[in-house]
Design a protein around this motif. Structure first.
Motif, PDB file in Angstrom:
ATOM      1  N   GLU A 187      41.657  85.941  -9.452  1.00 52.85           N
ATOM      2  CA  GLU A 187      42.867  85.434  -8.785  1.00 52.85           C
ATOM      3  C   GLU A 187      44.097  85.642  -9.672  1.00 52.85           C
ATOM      4  O   GLU A 187      45.170  85.983  -9.192  1.00 52.85           O
ATOM      5  CB  GLU A 187      42.705  83.954  -8.434  1.00 52.85           C
ATOM      6  CG  GLU A 187      43.941  83.310  -7.849  1.00 52.85           C
ATOM      7  CD  GLU A 187      44.375  83.878  -6.501  1.00 52.85           C
ATOM      8  OE1 GLU A 187      45.552  83.692  -6.147  1.00 52.85           O
ATOM      9  OE2 GLU A 187      43.560  84.515  -5.806  1.00 52.85           O
ATOM     10  N   SER A 188      43.944  85.444 -10.959  1.00 51.91           N
ATOM     11  CA  SER A 188      45.063  85.638 -11.894  1.00 51.91           C
ATOM     12  C   SER A 188      45.473  87.100 -11.953  1.00 51.91           C
ATOM     13  O   SER A 188      46.670  87.413 -12.014  1.00 51.91           O
ATOM     14  CB  SER A 188      44.681  85.149 -13.288  1.00 51.91           C
ATOM     15  OG  SER A 188      44.426  83.763 -13.274  1.00 51.91           O
TER      16      SER A 188
ATOM     17  N   TYR B 186      45.259  89.235  -9.566  1.00 55.29           N
ATOM     18  CA  TYR B 186      46.008  89.466  -8.327  1.00 55.29           C
ATOM     19  C   TYR B 186      47.431  88.910  -8.458  1.00 55.29           C
ATOM     20  O   TYR B 186      48.407  89.579  -8.103  1.00 55.29           O
ATOM     21  CB  TYR B 186      45.276  88.830  -7.142  1.00 55.29           C
ATOM     22  CG  TYR B 186      46.087  88.848  -5.879  1.00 55.29           C
ATOM     23  CD1 TYR B 186      46.232  90.028  -5.154  1.00 55.29           C
ATOM     24  CD2 TYR B 186      46.717  87.696  -5.428  1.00 55.29           C
ATOM     25  CE1 TYR B 186      46.993  90.049  -3.996  1.00 55.29           C
ATOM     26  CE2 TYR B 186      47.481  87.717  -4.274  1.00 55.29           C
ATOM     27  CZ  TYR B 186      47.618  88.893  -3.566  1.00 55.29           C
ATOM     28  OH  TYR B 186      48.381  88.919  -2.428  1.00 55.29           O
ATOM     29  N   GLN B 187      47.550  87.699  -8.993  1.00 59.52           N
ATOM     30  CA  GLN B 187      48.868  87.079  -9.134  1.00 59.52           C
ATOM     31  C   GLN B 187      49.767  87.872 -10.084  1.00 59.52           C
ATOM     32  O   GLN B 187      50.979  87.943  -9.874  1.00 59.52           O
ATOM     33  CB  GLN B 187      48.720  85.636  -9.612  1.00 59.52           C
ATOM     34  CG  GLN B 187      48.168  84.717  -8.540  1.00 59.52           C
ATOM     35  CD  GLN B 187      47.941  83.316  -9.066  1.00 59.52           C
ATOM     36  OE1 GLN B 187      47.289  83.125 -10.094  1.00 59.52           O
ATOM     37  NE2 GLN B 187      48.492  82.341  -8.379  1.00 59.52           N
TER      38      GLN B 187
END
Length: 153
Positions: free
Chosen positions: A86-87, A89-90
């Motif tokens: 997720e990080s 992607y962010q």
């Protein structure tokens, strides 16, 4: 139209040959706080009409910092050396947002170029400690901008 292997190849309109280059990955220096101080101090010394001066608000830099801070809080307390999916992607979306802001405001574009924020961001890869140091560099930029009298709004 020029021919290539028996077929015609469309010509590019004039001017498209020159692409704008987005910064390549570069490692954040170990002395990133000193680098932030140097950058903000030098910018503060430039005349208002100098093309290398970025007249950016502290709020604008804080907005860029807030993008990184969300990821930072997610990763700071973890012990694993690799970032969460997720990080990653962010971080990609953060880069897109920075480029969008640079396209909207010339001052942001100049600031991003001189601070190497895109190059440093690209260099993070999946390294958790690089993300933490990157966020701390952004914090230092905000602090020194304000210290040297950067405008608020």
């Amino acid at each position: 139209m020029p021919h290539q292997g028996g077929r015609s190849v469309p010509q590019r309109p004039a001017g498209l040959e020159q692409k704008q280059k987005v910064e390549s990955p570069i490692p954040l220096p170990a002395n990133f706080v000193d680098e932030a101080e140097r950058l903000m101090q030098e910018n503060n010394k430039l005349p208002k009409d100098d093309k290398h001066r970025f007249d950016i608000t502290t709020s604008k830099i804080r907005n860029l910092l807030s993008l990184a801070t969300e990821i930072y809080h997610q990763e700071y307390l973890r012990n694993e050396p690799k970032l969460l999916e997720e990080s990653l992607y962010q971080i990609q979306m953060m880069r897109v947002r920075m480029l969008y802001e640079a396209g909207r405001e010339p001052a942001v574009k100049t600031f991003l170029a001189q601070s190497h924020l895109i190059g440093y961001l690209k260099d993070i890869g999946d390294d958790r400690m690089k993300l933490i140091r990157y966020t701390q560099y952004l914090e230092a930029l905000v602090a020194y901008h304000r210290y040297f009298g950067g405008r608020e709004n």
